[in-house]
Every structure is written in structure tokens, then in C-alpha cells.
Design an enzyme around this catalytic site. Structure first.
Site, PDB file in Angstrom:
ATOM      1  N   ARG A  45       2.560 -10.770 -18.546  1.00 13.02           N
ATOM      2  CA  ARG A  45       3.887  -9.617 -18.369  1.00 13.02           C
ATOM      3  C   ARG A  45       4.678 -10.747 -17.686  1.00 13.02           C
ATOM      4  NH1 ARG A  45       4.433  -6.600 -14.208  1.00 13.02           N
ATOM      5  NH2 ARG A  45       3.359  -6.508 -13.438  1.00 13.02           N
TER       6      ARG A  45
ATOM      7  N   TYR B 260       1.098  -9.956 -25.709  1.00 10.16           N
ATOM      8  CA  TYR B 260      -0.485  -9.520 -24.668  1.00 10.16           C
ATOM      9  C   TYR B 260      -0.039  -8.533 -22.906  1.00 10.16           C
ATOM     10  CZ  TYR B 260      -4.024 -11.291 -21.629  1.00 10.16           C
ATOM     11  OH  TYR B 260      -5.181 -10.844 -20.923  1.00 10.16           O
TER      12      TYR B 260
ATOM     13  N   LYS C 287       3.192   0.423 -19.676  1.00  2.00           N
ATOM     14  CA  LYS C 287       3.846   0.362 -19.273  1.00  2.00           C
ATOM     15  C   LYS C 287       5.299   0.366 -19.356  1.00  2.00           C
ATOM     16  CE  LYS C 287       0.857  -2.336 -16.136  1.00  2.00           C
ATOM     17  NZ  LYS C 287       0.665  -1.456 -14.951  1.00  2.00           N
TER      18      LYS C 287
ATOM     19  N   HIS D  81       2.429   3.732 -10.532  1.00  2.00           N
ATOM     20  CA  HIS D  81       1.421   3.102 -10.640  1.00  2.00           C
ATOM     21  C   HIS D  81      -0.076   3.420  -9.402  1.00  2.00           C
ATOM     22  CE1 HIS D  81       0.524  -1.493 -10.726  1.00  2.00           C
ATOM     23  NE2 HIS D  81       0.484  -1.285 -12.184  1.00  2.00           N
TER      24      HIS D  81
ATOM     25  N   SER E 266      -0.330  -4.758  -9.128  1.00  2.00           N
ATOM     26  CA  SER E 266      -0.430  -5.096 -10.045  1.00  2.00           C
ATOM     27  C   SER E 266      -1.194  -6.411 -10.085  1.00  2.00           C
ATOM     28  CB  SER E 266       0.220  -6.120 -11.036  1.00  2.00           C
ATOM     29  OG  SER E 266       1.111  -5.874 -11.308  1.00  2.00           O
TER      30      SER E 266
ATOM     31  N   CYS F   8      -4.328  -5.909  -7.917  1.00  2.00           N
ATOM     32  CA  CYS F   8      -4.467  -5.413  -5.541  1.00  2.00           C
ATOM     33  C   CYS F   8      -5.637  -4.641  -5.834  1.00  2.00           C
ATOM     34  CB  CYS F   8      -3.714  -5.319  -5.158  1.00  2.00           C
ATOM     35  SG  CYS F   8      -2.053  -6.800  -5.284  1.00  2.00           S
TER      36      CYS F   8
ATOM     37  N   ASP G  87      -4.735   2.817 -13.379  1.00  2.00           N
ATOM     38  CA  ASP G  87      -3.486   2.439 -13.162  1.00  2.00           C
ATOM     39  C   ASP G  87      -2.731   3.606 -13.404  1.00  2.00           C
ATOM     40  OD1 ASP G  87      -2.124  -0.076 -13.733  1.00  2.00           O
ATOM     41  OD2 ASP G  87      -1.866   0.540 -15.086  1.00  2.00           O
TER      42      ASP G  87
ATOM     43  N   ARG H 200      -8.498  -9.955 -19.239  1.00  2.00           N
ATOM     44  CA  ARG H 200      -8.650  -8.061 -19.166  1.00  2.00           C
ATOM     45  C   ARG H 200      -9.492  -7.986 -20.086  1.00  2.00           C
ATOM     46  NH1 ARG H 200      -4.653  -5.764 -15.731  1.00  2.00           N
ATOM     47  NH2 ARG H 200      -3.330  -7.166 -14.795  1.00  2.00           N
TER      48      ARG H 200
HETATM   49  P1  GTP Z   1      -3.980  -4.283 -12.928  1.00  5.01           P
HETATM   50  O1  GTP Z   1      -4.452  -3.413 -13.738  1.00  5.01           O
HETATM   51  O2  GTP Z   1      -3.176  -5.174 -12.820  1.00  5.01           O
HETATM   52  O3  GTP Z   1      -2.290  -2.687 -12.338  1.00  5.01           O
HETATM   53  O4  GTP Z   1      -4.675  -4.115 -11.534  1.00  5.01           O
HETATM   54  P2  GTP Z   1      -5.443  -3.472 -10.663  1.00  5.01           P
HETATM   55  O5  GTP Z   1      -5.393  -2.986  -8.955  1.00  5.01           O
HETATM   56  O6  GTP Z   1      -6.463  -1.699 -11.326  1.00  5.01           O
HETATM   57  O7  GTP Z   1      -6.674  -4.565  -9.966  1.00  5.01           O
HETATM   58  P3  GTP Z   1      -7.725  -4.887 -10.439  1.00  5.01           P
HETATM   59  O8  GTP Z   1      -8.586  -3.391  -9.521  1.00  5.01           O
HETATM   60  O9  GTP Z   1      -8.471  -5.296 -11.079  1.00  5.01           O
HETATM   61  O10 GTP Z   1      -8.107  -5.910  -9.005  1.00  5.01           O
HETATM   62  C1  GTP Z   1      -9.009  -6.948  -9.749  1.00  5.01           C
HETATM   63  C2  GTP Z   1      -8.682  -8.431  -8.072  1.00  5.01           C
HETATM   64  O11 GTP Z   1      -8.500  -7.512  -6.755  1.00  5.01           O
HETATM   65  C3  GTP Z   1      -9.724  -8.902  -7.767  1.00  5.01           C
HETATM   66  O12 GTP Z   1     -10.003 -10.095  -7.833  1.00  5.01           O
HETATM   67  C4  GTP Z   1     -11.056  -8.421  -6.874  1.00  5.01           C
HETATM   68  O13 GTP Z   1     -11.776  -9.061  -6.906  1.00  5.01           O
HETATM   69  C5  GTP Z   1     -10.043  -7.502  -5.878  1.00  5.01           C
HETATM   70  N1  GTP Z   1     -10.726  -6.321  -5.263  1.00  5.01           N
HETATM   71  C6  GTP Z   1     -10.248  -5.383  -5.271  1.00  5.01           C
HETATM   72  N2  GTP Z   1     -10.902  -4.411  -4.171  1.00  5.01           N
HETATM   73  C7  GTP Z   1     -10.826  -5.065  -3.598  1.00  5.01           C
HETATM   74  C8  GTP Z   1     -10.920  -5.114  -2.313  1.00  5.01           C
HETATM   75  O14 GTP Z   1     -11.170  -4.270  -1.685  1.00  5.01           O
HETATM   76  N3  GTP Z   1     -11.377  -6.118  -0.917  1.00  5.01           N
HETATM   77  C9  GTP Z   1     -10.775  -7.460  -1.691  1.00  5.01           C
HETATM   78  N4  GTP Z   1     -10.843  -8.467  -0.246  1.00  5.01           N
HETATM   79  N5  GTP Z   1     -10.364  -7.553  -2.971  1.00  5.01           N
HETATM   80  C10 GTP Z   1     -10.892  -6.353  -4.290  1.00  5.01           C
HETATM   81  C1  SPV Z   2      -0.605  -4.455 -14.670  1.00  4.59           C
HETATM   82  O1  SPV Z   2      -0.261  -5.835 -14.484  1.00  4.59           O
HETATM   83  O2  SPV Z   2      -0.029  -3.622 -13.813  1.00  4.59           O
HETATM   84  C2  SPV Z   2      -1.089  -4.416 -15.501  1.00  4.59           C
HETATM   85  C3  SPV Z   2      -1.778  -5.070 -16.275  1.00  4.59           C
HETATM   86  O3  SPV Z   2      -2.195  -3.303 -15.632  1.00  4.59           O
HETATM   87  S1  SPV Z   2      -0.337  -5.064 -17.898  1.00  4.59           S
HETATM   88  O4  SPV Z   2      -0.564  -3.896 -18.893  1.00  4.59           O
HETATM   89  O5  SPV Z   2      -0.070  -6.595 -18.471  1.00  4.59           O
HETATM   90  O6  SPV Z   2       1.291  -4.291 -17.944  1.00  4.59           O
HETATM   91 MN    MN Z   3      -1.271  -2.431 -13.623  1.00  5.08          MN
END
Ligand code: GTP
Ligand code: SPV
Ligand code: MN
Length: 596
Positions: free
Chosen positions: A74, A214, A223, A243, A265, A267, A294, A386
């Protein structure tokens, strides 16, 4: 393919016609979201070298794309909220006058689809015809967007039937902004980074995006519609677009509790949404099921409770770090019928990314198409690579995930990446205090957006990049939404990302987060203890289910401390703080008083 002669909605036909006149595509195709349509698009893209079909045994019916290295996430600096007044966009959004933005876009749109096909995608966010659902129509010149949208949203001719002659839809214009003026322009991943705009017109409920292909820049149902435009709708109509992931927790006694969580994002939303409790808790009978990973649309119902739906139909999940150990449900979700973007390719035509296995397989090709080796000093998969996977593939999909009226929410969680000073978990004293915690949220920046990864920034409610109007008004709207509820959700702040002096995570995270979840659920039902502190209510060591985890009392005590200085820091921009509703300023004064 849909025959345009069968479409009754005049406004839709006129809009499509008008856009085609300006952008001059070679042809216009109305999409029906069918497998046959997707197959034909994939075949066309394979023939042109735009994508690769993955090894059919390892990943059936799945495809691999590499983006232009300049178009990988983004772009918040090019994302605009074009409300009539600048004040309504607020201190955290980029703003441009709608007339000025439209003039600029109009110039960029002249002939921008030359040599390409213009696709028209009718879609529903939320189950088609549901009372909380919304209809959008995306125009795009990217076949990649078409095949992704059909996974992420409900794309179907039924949407047009529902629209009928006079139904309302959110027009979503998208172009990669790269007309084919000569054969050299016909590249695998067309984009126009120097002239990228992702523009939102909240009063008109209109989206216009040009220059990027992307993720959230291009899949406009996500979003742009479901957060930025929907948040503005929610403000006007009395609901919330957040979110947030949505999950269900089933206790050993069979009781079910639904939870939402707002993390910025990359996290951990996908991981938390698909969480599998540790074996010892599963044996006791704990189960976690996934509604969404999400976005949550949340509305108060007649019974005085908040109900949430996941408007999406798929996962656009961060690949790196996802493995059979960290998130088996995500691995199963993208095990077939999926699209992979910017991950690495193995020699047998399968995908790989950092964290999938401890050791990378031999002979990888990286996301830039190079033979990869460790010596390159770069990861083989882009950090924001992704997978796009259908929600129906998720083994832990909740039984009520498709319920038109949503699921009742009893717990709301906020949290971010906080290496120090912020404890694992604490409970807000009440709803307004909870919103205060959300408002003061901070998190380290990740690769999901442009900028310096690791830099701590203020990210109220994880909505900083996604709020379609003034952030202060939004926080005020949240406070108001808690009033008059028969049952307000319990509010929590979590931090899975605290680090020790050596830089190691202090909490195992992932499946073990179920231990925190179990405490919250028990709290809701008045069955778990907590001790009051200056920042909120906290569990004692004895309040947590430790079965199967050797985590000692001292480590827990260290994990649960807070740094008063960090807690007292007001991370918000002064301009935003000034505009906050009085109730949140009162919360702040009360916190400072408790800390002193
Ligand atoms: P968006 O799709 O971007 O909105 O993000 P999301 O919040 O769905 O992200 P996602 O769950 O894919 O987070 C990915 C990152 O968080 C990776 O680097 C994981 O390893 C890390 N992660 C997720 N859960 C944990 C946790 O409980 N502990 C730690 N240390 N890392 C975590
Ligand atoms: C985020 O960045 O929080 C996402 C990925 O979930 S995107 O759809 O590219 O914004
Ligand atoms: Mn997101």
C-alpha cells in the site's frame, strides 16, 4: 462473462460507458466470477508470461505472480480522502479538494486503458443480499485484479440482479495507468509509480485508483470500500467499519463467545483469527474458530448487542512467517485454489517464503526472478508477499461465518507491536476507557506499507491508513456507539511483541495466545479474577491456564510490568489530540492522575 444487454441498472451502464469513452480500452468485459472465466484469464496471463501455474500436486489450481519491484505494498503517501472540506479528512489523512483530484485523475485517465481490456466486476461485500452487506462495482484493466477479487469478494451475476434497475452501488474505478502505446508497454506487471493516486470521495461514496496493481491499492473492495468508504457510511448510519479480525471461542462447557481484535497491518490478525489452542487446552475442550482475518462491520441490533460480519470472502494474508507450526489453518487455506504474489518459487514449481521451513530449499528463484542464494543478502520472498485464498478453505471456519446478521461481539481487543513498556494484556475499566486505549495505540511499522520498518508510530484503532474521515470524529463516533447498548463488549489491550534485553520475544505467542483469550472469555462471564492497576485490570499468574506451557511466575511478572513513562506518552499528533472528544481527554487526565 455477462451479456451487457441483460443489465438493467442504467446508472451502472452509464458509468461504464463514460469511463470507457475516457480510457479507450480495446474492449469491455462484464465478469461473472465463474471458474471458467478465471480459467480463461489465467490461461491468457500464462500465455503472456504474466503468471505461472504452480505444481498441480503441491498446490492444485493455484498461480504465481511477481509484481514490479516498485509496486509491492500500500502507498499511504498516495492515498487521499477527498472530502469537500479538509477538516473532514482530518489531521491524519492526505486531503485534496475533490474537484482538483478529479481534474488530475481525468488527465491521467485519458486513453489510460489503450490496448487493454476493461473488466467490470460486480461484487458484494458481505453475503449477497444481507442486511449489512454492500454492493460495489469495480472497473479495472488488470486481469490480476479480476482473479483476486473473485476470491476476496462475492463476484456474481446475482449482484446485478439484486441491483435491479435503480439499486445503489459503490463505483470503484481502477487502472494500472499504463496504456499500451507500443509493444514494450505490454509488460508482465504494468504500473505507474510516479503517477499513483488512490482517491476516495466519501460524500459521493466513490473510489478512484490509478497507477498501482498491488493489494489494497487495487483490490478496491478491501481497504478502499470496506474500510475507508464504509467507515464514512458507518458514521452517517450508526455503525462501524473496523480493521479487525473476528473469531469465536468455544469453552469446554460448550459456551461460545465472539471476539474482535484490531491490530495494525502485519501484526498478527491472520494468525490470531486462525489460532489453534495448545494441545492441552484442546484436550480440555477449548476451540477457536475463524469468522474473518482483516475487516469487521459492526452494527448494534434490536437486542442491544453489537453484531459483526466479515465483509470479505477470502484472505489476503502475509506469507512470510506463515508455516505449519505458526499457522496450520492459513497453510491449509492457501493449499489450493489460491494466488501467490511475490513469494519465492522452488525448482519443482511450488512456493516458498522465509519462515515456511527452517532451511530454504535448494535452487530457489526469488520474487525478483533471480536465482536466489543467501549471499544476495536479501530475502527470497518479499516481506509483504501475500497469498490470496478462499475463506471456504479454512479448516477452522466458524459455523456462523456466513450468517447474514453477523455474530454477537462480547470482547474487543486492540494491540500493536510494542517491544517495551507495554504488558501482555490488560482490561479497560469500561467502553470509553477501551476506546481511549485504542486511540493511544502505537505500533512498529511493518512491510505492509511504505516507510521505515520498525519505527514506532501512532496508529489509533489500527485505522490510521484506513479511516475515511476525520480520525478525531471517528474516535468520537466509537465512544458514542458504546452508549445505549444493552451489553457493551469488554475491551482489552494486548502486546504479543514485547522483547527482552537480548531482543528475544518474551511471550511465545501464536497458539499460546489462546491462554490470554481464555482469561478474557472467563472475565466476560464473571468467572475469572483480575487485579486493578493504574492502566487497567490485569490477570494474576493464577488466572491464566498454563497447561502444557512451562512459563514461570517471574517471567510472567516481568511480562506484565508497565513503564509509566511510556504509558503516559501521548503518541497522537497534537493536531489530532486537540480535536479529540472531551470524554477521551477526561480518560487521559484520569490516567495521569492514577499514575501520579
Ligand atoms: P494485514 O493482512 O496486513 O492486515 O496483517 P495481519 O495483522 O493479518 O498480519 P499477519 O497475521 O499476517 O501477521 C504476520 C506477522 O506477525 C508475521 O511476521 C508473524 O510471524 C507475526 N505474528 C503473528 N502472530 C504473532 C505472535 O503471536 N507473536 C509473534 N511474535 N509474532 C506474531
Ligand atoms: C493491510 O495492509 O492491512 C492489508 C493488506 O490487509 S492490503 O490489502 O494490501 O492493504
Ligand atoms: Mn489489513
Amino acid at each position: 462473462m455477462i451479456d451487457p444487454n441483460t443489465i438493467k441498472n442504467k446508472a451502472l451502464l452509464a458509468w461504464v460507458d463514460g469511463i470507457a469513452k475516457i480510457t479507450t480500452p480495446d474492449k469491455v468485459q462484464f465478469c461473472d466470477g465463474s471458474q471458467e472465466e478465471a480459467d480463461a484469464l489465467f490461461k491468457m496471463m500464462m500465455d503472456k508470461g504474466v503468471c505461472i501455474k504452480l505444481n498441480e500436486e503441491k498446490h492444485p489450481n493455484s498461480y504465481y505472480f511477481r509484481s514490479d519491484p516498485r509496486d509491492v505494498a500500500r502507498v499511504e503517501s498516495r492515498t487521499f480522502i477527498c472530502s469537500k472540506s479538509k477538516r473532514d479528512a482530518g489531521p491524519t489523512n492526505n486531503w485534496m479538494d475533490p474537484k482538483e483530484m478529479k481534474a488530475k485523475l481525468h488527465d491521467l485517465m485519458q486513453g489510460c486503458m489503450k490496448g487493454r481490456t476493461m473488466y467490470v466486476i460486480p461484487f458484494s461485500m458481505g453475503p449477497i443480499g444481507g442486511p449489512i452487506s454492500q454492493i460495489g462495482v469495480e472497473i479495472t484493466d488488470s486481469p490480476y485484479v479480476v482473479v483476486n477479487m473473485r476470491i476476496m469478494a462475492r463476484v456474481s451475476p446475482k449482484v446485478l440482479e439484486l441491483l435491479g434497475e435503480n439499486g445503489k452501488f459503490v463505483p470503484c474505478f481502477h487502472s494500472v495507468g499504463k496504456p499500451i502505446n507500443s509493444p514494450e508497454d505490454d509488460v508482465a506487471w504494468p504500473c505507474n509509480p510516479d503517477n499513483t493516486y488512490i482517491a476516495h470521495f466519501p460524500e459521493e461514496r466513490l473510489i478512484m485508483s490509478i497507477g498501482s496493481g498491488y493489494g489494497g491499492n487495487a483490490l478496491l473492495g478491501k481497504k478502499c470500500l470496506s474500510l475507508r468508504i464504509a467507515s464514512a457510511m458507518g458514521k452517517d448510519e450508526g455503525w462501524l467499519a473496523e480493521h479487525m479480525l473476528i473469531l469465536g471461542v468455544k469453552e469446554p462447557n460448550g459456551r461460545k463467545t465472539y471476539v474482535t481484535a484490531a491490530f495494525p497491518s502485519a501484526c498478527g490478525k491472520t494468525n490470531f483469527a486462525m489460532l489453534i489452542p495448545p494441545a492441552e487446552m484442546r484436550e480440555e475442550g477449548w476451540e477457536v474458530s475463524c469468522v474473518g482475518d482483516d475487516i469487521a462491520w459492526i452494527k448494534p441490533a434490536a437486542d442491544g448487542k453489537l453484531y459483526a460480519i466479515n465483509p470479505e470472502n477470502g484472505f489476503f494474508g502475509v506469507a512470510p512467517g506463515t508455516s505449519v507450526k505458526t499457522n496450520p489453518n492459513a497453510m491449509a487455506s492457501c493449499s489450493r485454489d489460491s494466488i501467490f504474489t511475490n513469494v519465492a518459487l522452488t525448482e519443482d514449481g511450488d512456493v516458498w517464503w522465509e519462515g515456511m521451513t527452517k532451511e530454504p530449499p535448494a535452487n530457489l528463484t526469488d520474487w525478483k526472478g533471480r536465482k536466489w542464494s543467501k549471499d544476495l543478502g536479501e530475502p527470497a520472498a518479499h516481506p509483504n508477499s501475500r497469498f490470496t485464498a478462499p475463506i471456504r478453505n479454512c479448516p477452522s471456519l466458524d459455523e456462523n461465518a456466513d450468517r447474514l446478521e453477523g455474530v454477537p461481539i462480547s470482547v474487543m481487543i486492540v494491540g500493536g507491536r510494542r517491544p517495551n513498556g507495554i504488558p501482555l494484556v490488560f482490561e479497560a475499566f469500561n467502553w470509553t476507557h477501551g476506546i481511549y486505549l485504542g486511540a493511544m495505540m502505537g505500533s512498529e511499522l511493518t512491510a505492509a506499507a511504505e516507510g521505515t520498518v520498525g519505527k514506532l508510530r501512532s496508529d489509533p484503532m489500527a485505522m490510521l491508513p484506513f479511516c475515511g474521515y476525520n480520525m478525531a470524529d471517528y474516535l468520537g463516533h466509537l465512544v458514542k456507539m458504546g452508549k445505549g447498548l444493552e451489553l457493551t463488549p469488554h475491551f482489552y489491550h494486548v502486546n504479543w511483541f514485547r522483547k527482552d534485553r537480548d531482543g528475544n520475544f518474551m511471550w511465545p505467542g501464536f497458539g499460546d495466545n489462546a491462554r490470554v483469550l481464555a482469561w478474557m472469555v472467563k472475565r466476560v462471564h464473571g468467572e475469572a479474577g483480575a487485579k486493578e492497576t493504574a492502566i487497567g485490570n490485569m490477570p494474576s499468574y493464577e488466572d491464566i491456564n498454563w497447561k502444557g506451557l512451562d512459563y514461570n511466575k517471574d517471567d510472567f511478572a516481568a511480562l506484565m510490568t508497565f513503564d509509566p513513562e511510556i504509558v503516559a506518552t501521548q503518541p497522537l499528533k497534537d493536531e489530532l489530540y486537540e480535536q479529540l472528544p472531551e470524554s477521551l481527554k477526561i480518560e487521559r487526565a484520569a490516567l495521569l492522575e492514577r499514575l501520579s
